[in-house]
Design an enzyme around this catalytic site. Structure first.
Site, PDB file in Angstrom:
ATOM      1  N   ASP A   8       0.873  -1.168   0.000  1.00  0.00           N
ATOM      2  CA  ASP A   8       0.000   0.000   0.000  1.00  0.00           C
ATOM      3  C   ASP A   8       0.925   1.236   0.000  1.00  0.00           C
ATOM      4  O   ASP A   8       2.116   1.116   0.292  1.00  0.00           O
ATOM      5  CB  ASP A   8      -0.853  -0.047   1.276  1.00  0.00           C
ATOM      6  CG  ASP A   8      -1.699   1.175   1.457  1.00  0.00           C
ATOM      7  OD1 ASP A   8      -2.390   1.567   0.511  1.00  0.00           O
ATOM      8  OD2 ASP A   8      -1.661   1.765   2.560  1.00  0.00           O
ATOM      9  N   LEU A   9       0.396   2.401  -0.350  1.00  0.00           N
ATOM     10  CA  LEU A   9       1.256   3.593  -0.396  1.00  0.00           C
ATOM     11  C   LEU A   9       1.124   4.444   0.874  1.00  0.00           C
ATOM     12  O   LEU A   9       2.026   4.519   1.703  1.00  0.00           O
ATOM     13  CB  LEU A   9       0.915   4.428  -1.642  1.00  0.00           C
ATOM     14  CG  LEU A   9       1.716   5.713  -1.802  1.00  0.00           C
ATOM     15  CD1 LEU A   9       3.188   5.431  -2.029  1.00  0.00           C
ATOM     16  CD2 LEU A   9       1.164   6.533  -2.977  1.00  0.00           C
ATOM     17  N   ASP A  10      -0.049   5.060   1.000  1.00  0.00           N
ATOM     18  CA  ASP A  10      -0.241   6.007   2.095  1.00  0.00           C
ATOM     19  C   ASP A  10      -0.306   5.273   3.438  1.00  0.00           C
ATOM     20  O   ASP A  10      -1.166   4.424   3.636  1.00  0.00           O
ATOM     21  CB  ASP A  10      -1.542   6.788   1.863  1.00  0.00           C
ATOM     22  CG  ASP A  10      -1.822   7.759   2.982  1.00  0.00           C
ATOM     23  OD1 ASP A  10      -0.874   8.124   3.706  1.00  0.00           O
ATOM     24  OD2 ASP A  10      -2.984   8.153   3.146  1.00  0.00           O
ATOM     25  N   THR A  16       1.169  10.329   3.836  1.00  0.00           N
ATOM     26  CA  THR A  16       0.484  11.433   3.152  1.00  0.00           C
ATOM     27  C   THR A  16      -0.856  11.763   3.820  1.00  0.00           C
ATOM     28  O   THR A  16      -1.513  12.725   3.424  1.00  0.00           O
ATOM     29  CB  THR A  16       0.243  11.098   1.664  1.00  0.00           C
ATOM     30  OG1 THR A  16      -0.221   9.762   1.583  1.00  0.00           O
ATOM     31  CG2 THR A  16       1.496  11.256   0.837  1.00  0.00           C
ATOM     32  N   LYS A  44      -8.505   6.680   5.859  1.00  0.00           N
ATOM     33  CA  LYS A  44      -7.326   5.932   5.417  1.00  0.00           C
ATOM     34  C   LYS A  44      -7.729   4.742   4.549  1.00  0.00           C
ATOM     35  O   LYS A  44      -8.585   3.943   4.938  1.00  0.00           O
ATOM     36  CB  LYS A  44      -6.513   5.452   6.627  1.00  0.00           C
ATOM     37  CG  LYS A  44      -5.804   6.599   7.305  1.00  0.00           C
ATOM     38  CD  LYS A  44      -4.848   6.123   8.378  1.00  0.00           C
ATOM     39  CE  LYS A  44      -4.091   7.304   8.951  1.00  0.00           C
ATOM     40  NZ  LYS A  44      -3.260   6.924  10.091  1.00  0.00           N
ATOM     41  N   SER A 113      -2.494   0.651  -4.344  1.00  0.00           N
ATOM     42  CA  SER A 113      -2.966   1.822  -3.598  1.00  0.00           C
ATOM     43  C   SER A 113      -4.308   2.324  -4.123  1.00  0.00           C
ATOM     44  O   SER A 113      -4.593   2.220  -5.314  1.00  0.00           O
ATOM     45  CB  SER A 113      -1.923   2.944  -3.734  1.00  0.00           C
ATOM     46  OG  SER A 113      -2.451   4.173  -3.300  1.00  0.00           O
ATOM     47  N   ALA A 114      -5.103   2.905  -3.226  1.00  0.00           N
ATOM     48  CA  ALA A 114      -6.373   3.523  -3.626  1.00  0.00           C
ATOM     49  C   ALA A 114      -6.149   4.888  -4.258  1.00  0.00           C
ATOM     50  O   ALA A 114      -7.050   5.460  -4.876  1.00  0.00           O
ATOM     51  CB  ALA A 114      -7.270   3.671  -2.402  1.00  0.00           C
ATOM     52  N   LYS A 144     -11.034  -0.781  -1.886  1.00  0.00           N
ATOM     53  CA  LYS A 144     -10.818  -1.650  -0.726  1.00  0.00           C
ATOM     54  C   LYS A 144     -12.016  -1.455   0.223  1.00  0.00           C
ATOM     55  O   LYS A 144     -12.463  -0.320   0.354  1.00  0.00           O
ATOM     56  CB  LYS A 144      -9.529  -1.254   0.005  1.00  0.00           C
ATOM     57  CG  LYS A 144      -8.269  -1.349  -0.854  1.00  0.00           C
ATOM     58  CD  LYS A 144      -7.094  -0.665  -0.148  1.00  0.00           C
ATOM     59  CE  LYS A 144      -5.880  -0.562  -1.041  1.00  0.00           C
ATOM     60  NZ  LYS A 144      -4.770   0.199  -0.457  1.00  0.00           N
ATOM     61  N   GLU A 168      -0.147  -3.358   4.562  1.00  0.00           N
ATOM     62  CA  GLU A 168      -1.270  -2.402   4.623  1.00  0.00           C
ATOM     63  C   GLU A 168      -1.367  -1.717   5.974  1.00  0.00           C
ATOM     64  O   GLU A 168      -1.066  -2.327   6.996  1.00  0.00           O
ATOM     65  CB  GLU A 168      -2.584  -3.164   4.418  1.00  0.00           C
ATOM     66  CG  GLU A 168      -3.251  -2.965   3.088  1.00  0.00           C
ATOM     67  CD  GLU A 168      -3.778  -1.562   2.826  1.00  0.00           C
ATOM     68  OE1 GLU A 168      -3.886  -0.746   3.771  1.00  0.00           O
ATOM     69  OE2 GLU A 168      -4.078  -1.259   1.660  1.00  0.00           O
ATOM     70  N   ASP A 169      -1.827  -0.467   5.974  1.00  0.00           N
ATOM     71  CA  ASP A 169      -2.027   0.248   7.243  1.00  0.00           C
ATOM     72  C   ASP A 169      -3.502   0.447   7.567  1.00  0.00           C
ATOM     73  O   ASP A 169      -3.816   0.984   8.625  1.00  0.00           O
ATOM     74  CB  ASP A 169      -1.341   1.625   7.211  1.00  0.00           C
ATOM     75  CG  ASP A 169      -2.084   2.592   6.315  1.00  0.00           C
ATOM     76  OD1 ASP A 169      -2.422   2.202   5.175  1.00  0.00           O
ATOM     77  OD2 ASP A 169      -2.354   3.722   6.751  1.00  0.00           O
TER      78      ASP A 169
HETATM   79  P1  B16 Z   1      -6.238  10.245  -3.862  1.00  0.00           P
HETATM   80  P2  B16 Z   1      -3.607   4.200   0.058  1.00  0.00           P
HETATM   81  C1  B16 Z   1      -5.404   6.154  -0.062  1.00  0.00           C
HETATM   82  O1  B16 Z   1      -4.106   5.687  -0.305  1.00  0.00           O
HETATM   83  C2  B16 Z   1      -5.431   7.031   1.176  1.00  0.00           C
HETATM   84  O2  B16 Z   1      -5.171   6.240   2.323  1.00  0.00           O
HETATM   85  C3  B16 Z   1      -6.787   7.673   1.324  1.00  0.00           C
HETATM   86  O3  B16 Z   1      -6.803   8.522   2.452  1.00  0.00           O
HETATM   87  C4  B16 Z   1      -7.112   8.479   0.053  1.00  0.00           C
HETATM   88  O4  B16 Z   1      -8.402   9.045   0.146  1.00  0.00           O
HETATM   89  C5  B16 Z   1      -7.032   7.535  -1.143  1.00  0.00           C
HETATM   90  O5  B16 Z   1      -5.731   6.953  -1.212  1.00  0.00           O
HETATM   91  C6  B16 Z   1      -7.291   8.268  -2.454  1.00  0.00           C
HETATM   92  O6  B16 Z   1      -6.246   9.157  -2.675  1.00  0.00           O
HETATM   93  O7  B16 Z   1      -7.153  11.342  -3.478  1.00  0.00           O
HETATM   94  O8  B16 Z   1      -4.791  10.631  -3.946  1.00  0.00           O
HETATM   95  O9  B16 Z   1      -6.697   9.524  -5.118  1.00  0.00           O
HETATM   96  O10 B16 Z   1      -3.555   4.128   1.542  1.00  0.00           O
HETATM   97  O11 B16 Z   1      -4.570   3.207  -0.566  1.00  0.00           O
HETATM   98  O12 B16 Z   1      -2.252   4.165  -0.588  1.00  0.00           O
HETATM   99 MG    MG Z   2      -2.868   3.151   3.336  1.00  0.00          MG
END
Ligand code: B16
Ligand code: MG
Length: 217
Positions: A8-10, A16, A44, A113-114, A144, A168-169
């Site tokens: 996962d990224l964030d 972030t 998240k 990542s989302a 997810k 994953e977090d």
């Molecule tokens: P964006 P992850 C997710 O990243 C974030 O945890 C979540 O807070 C955010 O709303 C989502 O990405 C969408 O991000 O606005 O940059 O498309 O944890 O899946 O890496």
């Molecule tokens: Mg995350």
């Protein structure tokens, strides 16, 4: 044995969430809603569109589709301003050590990542070239806890689900990895991520010996 490690990224590679929070808080201010950091926890791993819906529910605010679309663009524009200031110092502790160990051991590495901003973020922190595949919010139709993002990551690395390990977090991300039949490793609070196969507070606690056990299993 070759395994696929899907990150996962964030919250796993970079933090972030603090930038998402600042941008959502600014938007909330515009509708007289005091959005707290604690409430931001619920965002998240959640997609941008769904995050806005949750925010409006919290604020008990009804908006038109047109207004929502304007806000989504504004929120992302503000978020991108923070992203542009990121550099390698934003990488979470020991992430480079783990990535380099997996590369040295010829393991598959993908991002799951989302976020629709995953590529620019990885570029900013100079980690893009560590990933053989990137599956992000631009590639999936279901968010997810649906396993789609990780299933696509496994396909990209031509690896069966049982040979995939997901870091994953978020609870939704752990559930997505479990639903895909992959080994889920939580990075964060063990009480929150109790559905994970293993949980580490951060990568500093996760040794190369543990990675070797995963590779050999
Ligand atoms: P964006 P992850 C997710 O990243 C974030 O945890 C979540 O807070 C955010 O709303 C989502 O990405 C969408 O991000 O606005 O940059 O498309 O944890 O899946 O890496
Ligand atoms: Mg995350």
């Amino acid at each position: 044995m070759k395994k696929a490690f899907i990150f996962d990224l964030d919250g796993v590679i970079v933090d972030t969430a603090k930038f998402h929070y600042l941008a959502w808080r600014n938007l909330a201010k515009g509708i007289d809603f005091d959005f707290t950091e604690e409430q931001n926890e619920q965002f998240k791993g959640v997609s941008r569109v769904r995050s806005l819906e949750i925010l409006l529910d919290m604020a008990k605010y009804t908006a038109t589709q047109e207004q929502k679309e304007v806000w989504l663009v504004q929120k992302n524009e503000e978020y991108l301003k923070y992203i542009q200031k990121m550099d390698e110092s934003e990488i979470l502790p020991d992430v480079p050590r783990v990535l380099d160990y997996l590369i040295e051991n010829q393991q598959g590495i993908a991002l799951g990542s989302a976020s629709k901003n995953a590529r620019p973020i990885l570029e900013r922190v100079s980690l893009l070239d560590k990933f053989q595949a990137i599956v992000d919010g631009n590639d999936v139709t279901a968010a997810k806890p649906d396993p789609e993002v990780f299933v696509k990551g496994a396909q990209a690395l031509k690896t069966e689900a049982k040979d995939c390990i997901v870091f994953e977090d978020s609870i939704a991300g752990i559930q997505a990895a479990n639903a895909a039949g992959m080994i889920s490793i939580g990075i964060g609070d063990p009480t929150v991520l109790h559905e994970a196969f293993h949980v580490f507070t951060n990568f500093t606690e996760l040794s190369n010996d543990f990675l070797q056990e995963l590779i050999a299993s």
